[in-house]
Scaffold this active site. Structure first.
Site, PDB file in Angstrom:
ATOM      1  N   GLY A 287    -115.733   1.863 -18.833  1.00  0.00           N
ATOM      2  CA  GLY A 287    -115.161   1.632 -18.651  1.00  0.00           C
ATOM      3  C   GLY A 287    -113.950   1.937 -18.685  1.00  0.00           C
TER       4      GLY A 287
ATOM      5  CB  THR B 224    -113.197   2.558 -25.340  1.00  0.00           C
ATOM      6  OG1 THR B 224    -113.726   1.333 -25.647  1.00  0.00           O
ATOM      7  CG2 THR B 224    -113.705   3.146 -26.930  1.00  0.00           C
TER       8      THR B 224
ATOM      9  CG  ASP C  22    -114.236  -2.284 -25.621  1.00  0.00           C
ATOM     10  OD1 ASP C  22    -113.116  -3.160 -25.732  1.00  0.00           O
ATOM     11  OD2 ASP C  22    -115.698  -1.750 -25.377  1.00  0.00           O
TER      12      ASP C  22
ATOM     13  NE  ARG D 287     -97.889 -18.825 -31.153  1.00  0.00           N
ATOM     14  CZ  ARG D 287     -98.896 -19.313 -31.910  1.00  0.00           C
ATOM     15  NH1 ARG D 287     -98.331 -20.795 -31.921  1.00  0.00           N
ATOM     16  NH2 ARG D 287    -100.004 -18.016 -32.343  1.00  0.00           N
TER      17      ARG D 287
ATOM     18  CG  MET E 132    -112.047  -7.351 -22.206  1.00  0.00           C
ATOM     19  SD  MET E 132    -112.514  -6.478 -20.558  1.00  0.00           S
ATOM     20  CE  MET E 132    -112.915  -6.906 -19.275  1.00  0.00           C
TER      21      MET E 132
ATOM     22  N   GLY F 229    -100.461 -13.919 -34.151  1.00  0.00           N
ATOM     23  CA  GLY F 229     -99.638 -15.853 -35.268  1.00  0.00           C
ATOM     24  C   GLY F 229    -101.295 -15.694 -34.723  1.00  0.00           C
TER      25      GLY F 229
ATOM     26  CE  LYS G 131     -99.772 -23.149 -38.631  1.00  0.00           C
ATOM     27  NZ  LYS G 131    -100.465 -22.061 -37.953  1.00  0.00           N
TER      28      LYS G 131
ATOM     29  NE  ARG H 284    -105.603 -28.138 -19.245  1.00  0.00           N
ATOM     30  CZ  ARG H 284    -105.743 -28.948 -19.730  1.00  0.00           C
ATOM     31  NH1 ARG H 284    -106.682 -29.250 -20.677  1.00  0.00           N
ATOM     32  NH2 ARG H 284    -105.046 -29.953 -19.034  1.00  0.00           N
TER      33      ARG H 284
HETATM   34  O1  F6P Z   1    -116.127  -1.232 -22.983  1.00  0.00           O
HETATM   35  C1  F6P Z   1    -114.808  -1.827 -22.374  1.00  0.00           C
HETATM   36  C2  F6P Z   1    -115.004  -3.197 -21.356  1.00  0.00           C
HETATM   37  O2  F6P Z   1    -114.105  -3.474 -21.082  1.00  0.00           O
HETATM   38  C3  F6P Z   1    -115.255  -4.215 -22.275  1.00  0.00           C
HETATM   39  O3  F6P Z   1    -114.348  -4.577 -23.300  1.00  0.00           O
HETATM   40  C4  F6P Z   1    -116.414  -4.748 -21.776  1.00  0.00           C
HETATM   41  O4  F6P Z   1    -116.900  -5.994 -22.391  1.00  0.00           O
HETATM   42  C5  F6P Z   1    -116.623  -4.469 -20.605  1.00  0.00           C
HETATM   43  O5  F6P Z   1    -115.970  -3.459 -20.511  1.00  0.00           O
HETATM   44  C6  F6P Z   1    -116.679  -5.059 -19.595  1.00  0.00           C
HETATM   45  O6  F6P Z   1    -117.014  -4.172 -18.642  1.00  0.00           O
HETATM   46  P1  F6P Z   1    -117.379  -4.341 -16.620  1.00  0.00           P
HETATM   47  O7  F6P Z   1    -115.284  -3.697 -16.014  1.00  0.00           O
HETATM   48  O8  F6P Z   1    -118.065  -3.327 -15.995  1.00  0.00           O
HETATM   49  O9  F6P Z   1    -117.230  -5.407 -16.288  1.00  0.00           O
END
Ligand code: F6P
Length: 325
Positions: free
Chosen positions: A13, A127, A129, A156, A171, A187, A215, A249
């Protein structure tokens, strides 16, 4: 290793800051007397012999650009023996003796495989992630968190106007880093991550309590890898709408989180790691992932990285719980 022909590729990615890393690799490589090449489209280009010479001017003006000028793929063929043999053969045919791999877990596993077959490989942690071993933070993670935060701030505003609950899915695969960073900074009233399993009934209870305390709206940030992800929570919330007390939503941020211009942190991190990777090669070190640990650029053997994933630090869920009132 002084001089020599070195290839760099981006894989998996894309992440904001990959280009800044490519720029740093090329410019510091040239400074070391190396001849630099880009392998296009990740490991796919390596297997197909798609190399492009990269000089100082070829990486001009890219430090601010998201994505990757080299292109990227999730290359299934590199997982096969045939693919690995082809990749090594292409490198030999092009007289390229070392490879720098900018990417996340899957990409670094590929780097480890090639390293075991005798290639001089260095990985650079990248990455969104932030789930890689061998680094405290990976290239792209903080910019992606900023993008998610901006979206949460905007959601928000509309949630408050309409007195609604918004479920915002971010993600991160099996790591809750992005959800925690964007959720705490934004928050959020609740943050749902893979590392901590929360019962949907408990979230409903918290939202109900929040409403009773006055809230007018709420934001629930959900990591895509959580057992109760956005789909599961929507179903549950719809079936218990009366108890929730708010209209609902859902917003899935998806790939928008990957497409930003890298922020200052990612540009500097990418620059340090790019230069660090080349310094490793220049001093004869390889078979390592270059990351940042305790503020220092360090190399960790790819053998320690491969097949392990990092989870979000336990201090963050605790902090989030303290503030979700
Ligand atoms: O590893 C990065 C990431 O954006 C993850 O957060 C996500 O699950 C995955 O890649 C999505 O992959 P692709 O771009 O192949 O759909």
């Amino acid at each position: 290793m002084g001089g020599g022909r070195v290839a760099v590729l981006t894989s998996g990615g894309d992440a904001p800051g990959m280009n800044a890393a490519v720029r740093a690799v090329v410019r510091s490589g040239v400074a070391q007397g190396m001849e630099m090449f880009g392998s296009l489209h990740g490991y796919t280009g390596l297997i197909n012999g798609e190399f492009r010479p990269l000089g100082l001017r070829d990486v001009g003006g890219i430090v601010l650009r998201g994505g990757t000028i080299l292109g990227t793929t999730r290359c299934v063929e590199l997982k096969t023996d045939v693919g690995q043999v082809k990749a090594l053969q292409q490198l030999r045919e092009h007289d390229i003796s070392a490879l720098i791999v900018i990417g996340g877990n899957g990409s670094q596993s590929g780097a480890h495989t090639l390293s075991k077959k005798g290639l001089a490989v260095i990985g650079i942690a990248s990455t969104i992630d932030n789930d890689l071993y061998g680094t405290d933070v990976s290239i792209g993670a903080t910019t992606a968190a900023d993008i998610a935060l901006e979206a949460i701030d905007r959601l928000r505003v509309t949630a408050a106007s309409h007195q609604r609950v918004f479920l915002v899915e971010v993600m991160g695969r099996d790591c809750g880093y992005l959800a925690l960073m964007a959720g705490i900074a934004g928050g959020a009233e609740a943050i749902v991550i893979p590392e901590v399993d929360i019962d949907p009934a408990a979230i409903v209870g918290e939202l109900r309590t929040a409403r009773d305390r006055g809230k007018s709206h709420a934001i629930v940030v959900i990591a895509e890898g959580a057992r109760h992800n956005a789909d599961a929570l929507v179903q549950y919330f719809k079936a218990h709408e009366q108890q929730v007390g708010f209209e609902l939503r859902v917003s899935r941020l998806g790939h928008i989180q990957r497409g930003g211009s890298p922020g200052v942190f990612d540009r500097i991190l990418a620059t340090r790691l790019g230069v660090g990777a080349v310094q490793h090669l220049a001093t004869g070190r390889h078979g390592e992932l270059v990351g940042v640990i305790g503020g220092e650029v360090v190399g960790t053997p790819l053998a320690e990285i491969a097949n392990r994933t990092r989870r979000a630090d336990a201090q963050w869920p605790e902090l989030a719980r303290l503030l979700e009132v």
